[in-house]
Design an enzyme around this catalytic site. Structure first.
Site, PDB file in Angstrom:
ATOM      1  N   ASP A  68      -4.906 -10.426  -0.508  1.00  0.00           N
ATOM      2  CA  ASP A  68      -3.637 -11.142  -0.401  1.00  0.00           C
ATOM      3  C   ASP A  68      -2.813 -10.985  -1.679  1.00  0.00           C
ATOM      4  OD1 ASP A  68      -1.693 -12.743   0.834  1.00  0.00           O
ATOM      5  OD2 ASP A  68      -2.537 -14.574  -0.025  1.00  0.00           O
ATOM      6  N   HIS A  69      -1.577 -10.559  -1.513  1.00  0.00           N
ATOM      7  CA  HIS A  69      -0.634 -10.324  -2.611  1.00  0.00           C
ATOM      8  C   HIS A  69      -1.173  -9.313  -3.621  1.00  0.00           C
ATOM      9  CE1 HIS A  69       1.202 -13.868  -0.815  1.00  0.00           C
ATOM     10  NE2 HIS A  69       2.325 -13.400  -1.323  1.00  0.00           N
ATOM     11  N   CYS A 120       6.217   5.936   4.264  1.00  0.00           N
ATOM     12  CA  CYS A 120       5.010   5.215   3.835  1.00  0.00           C
ATOM     13  C   CYS A 120       4.339   5.905   2.642  1.00  0.00           C
ATOM     14  CB  CYS A 120       4.024   5.079   4.983  1.00  0.00           C
ATOM     15  SG  CYS A 120       4.668   4.093   6.341  1.00  0.00           S
ATOM     16  N   GLU A 159      -0.747  -4.582  11.490  1.00  0.00           N
ATOM     17  CA  GLU A 159       0.030  -4.171  10.332  1.00  0.00           C
ATOM     18  C   GLU A 159       1.494  -4.582  10.502  1.00  0.00           C
ATOM     19  OE1 GLU A 159      -0.284  -0.242   7.871  1.00  0.00           O
ATOM     20  OE2 GLU A 159       1.065   0.095   9.575  1.00  0.00           O
ATOM     21  N   HIS A 161       3.500  -5.165   3.713  1.00  0.00           N
ATOM     22  CA  HIS A 161       3.414  -5.695   5.069  1.00  0.00           C
ATOM     23  C   HIS A 161       2.930  -7.142   5.010  1.00  0.00           C
ATOM     24  CE1 HIS A 161       3.828  -1.815   7.088  1.00  0.00           C
ATOM     25  NE2 HIS A 161       2.980  -1.317   6.202  1.00  0.00           N
ATOM     26  N   HIS A 209       4.810   0.177  -0.356  1.00  0.00           N
ATOM     27  CA  HIS A 209       5.638  -0.719   0.446  1.00  0.00           C
ATOM     28  C   HIS A 209       4.714  -1.814   0.967  1.00  0.00           C
ATOM     29  CE1 HIS A 209       3.838   1.970   3.397  1.00  0.00           C
ATOM     30  NE2 HIS A 209       4.032   1.021   4.289  1.00  0.00           N
ATOM     31  N   HIS A 259       0.841  -1.193   0.000  1.00  0.00           N
ATOM     32  CA  HIS A 259       0.000   0.000   0.000  1.00  0.00           C
ATOM     33  C   HIS A 259       0.874   1.240   0.000  1.00  0.00           C
ATOM     34  CE1 HIS A 259      -0.230   0.683   4.666  1.00  0.00           C
ATOM     35  NE2 HIS A 259       0.964   0.302   4.293  1.00  0.00           N
TER      36      HIS A 259
END
Length: 142
Positions: A79-80, A33, A124, A41, A39, A14
């Site tokens: 996801d991904h 960020c 996070e 998580h 970047h 994100h």
């Protein structure tokens, strides 16, 4: 009352950026960020329901059902993925942990029996966690 939690993990990228702020303000507030490429998580999502165990099954809710709802409504979508670009229902959402917890709640709540969804908690990082318990009136707070 028993509280039952299902934990899942997912990885996503994100970028924290607000269209309501100047470029300078965005970099000042979000720092690294605000990286233009984003970047990532490795998130942990905890979904908690509450209720009384059914006398026949001994369960508040079947964990298989919790897994199915959570995956179909949230994890399979995020996801991904890059949360800013790949998830239609996150369009125009600044993907902070706080805002994601609210968005995930809104996706999950209709899938659970009325009033049973208690909390959505999003880790996070090991140190940054946001929890959301839906819209509650002052009289309804615990």
């Amino acid at each position: 009352m028993v509280y039952l939690t299902r934990r899942v993990t997912f990885s996503a990228a994100h970028r924290l950026w607000s269209q309501h702020l100047t470029e300078e303000e965005n970099y000042h507030i979000y720092d690294k960020c605000a990286n233009p490429n984003g970047h990532g998580h490795n998130y942990t999502l905890e979904v908690t329901v509450r209720g009384n165990p059914d006398p026949t099954t001994g369960m508040v809710m079947n964990l298989t059902d919790m897994k199915k709802i959570t995956n179909e409504q949230v994890v399979d979508w995020v996801d991904h993925k890059h949360l800013n670009y790949d998830v239609p229902w996150l369009e125009n959402v600044i993907p902070t942990a706080e805002m994601l917890a609210i968005a995930f709640w809104k996706r999950l709540e209709p899938g659970f029996p009325t009033g049973s969804l208690y909390e959505v908690k999003l880790h996070e990082t090991e140190n940054n966690v946001a929890a959301y318990r839906g819209e509650q009136t002052e009289a309804g707070r615990e």
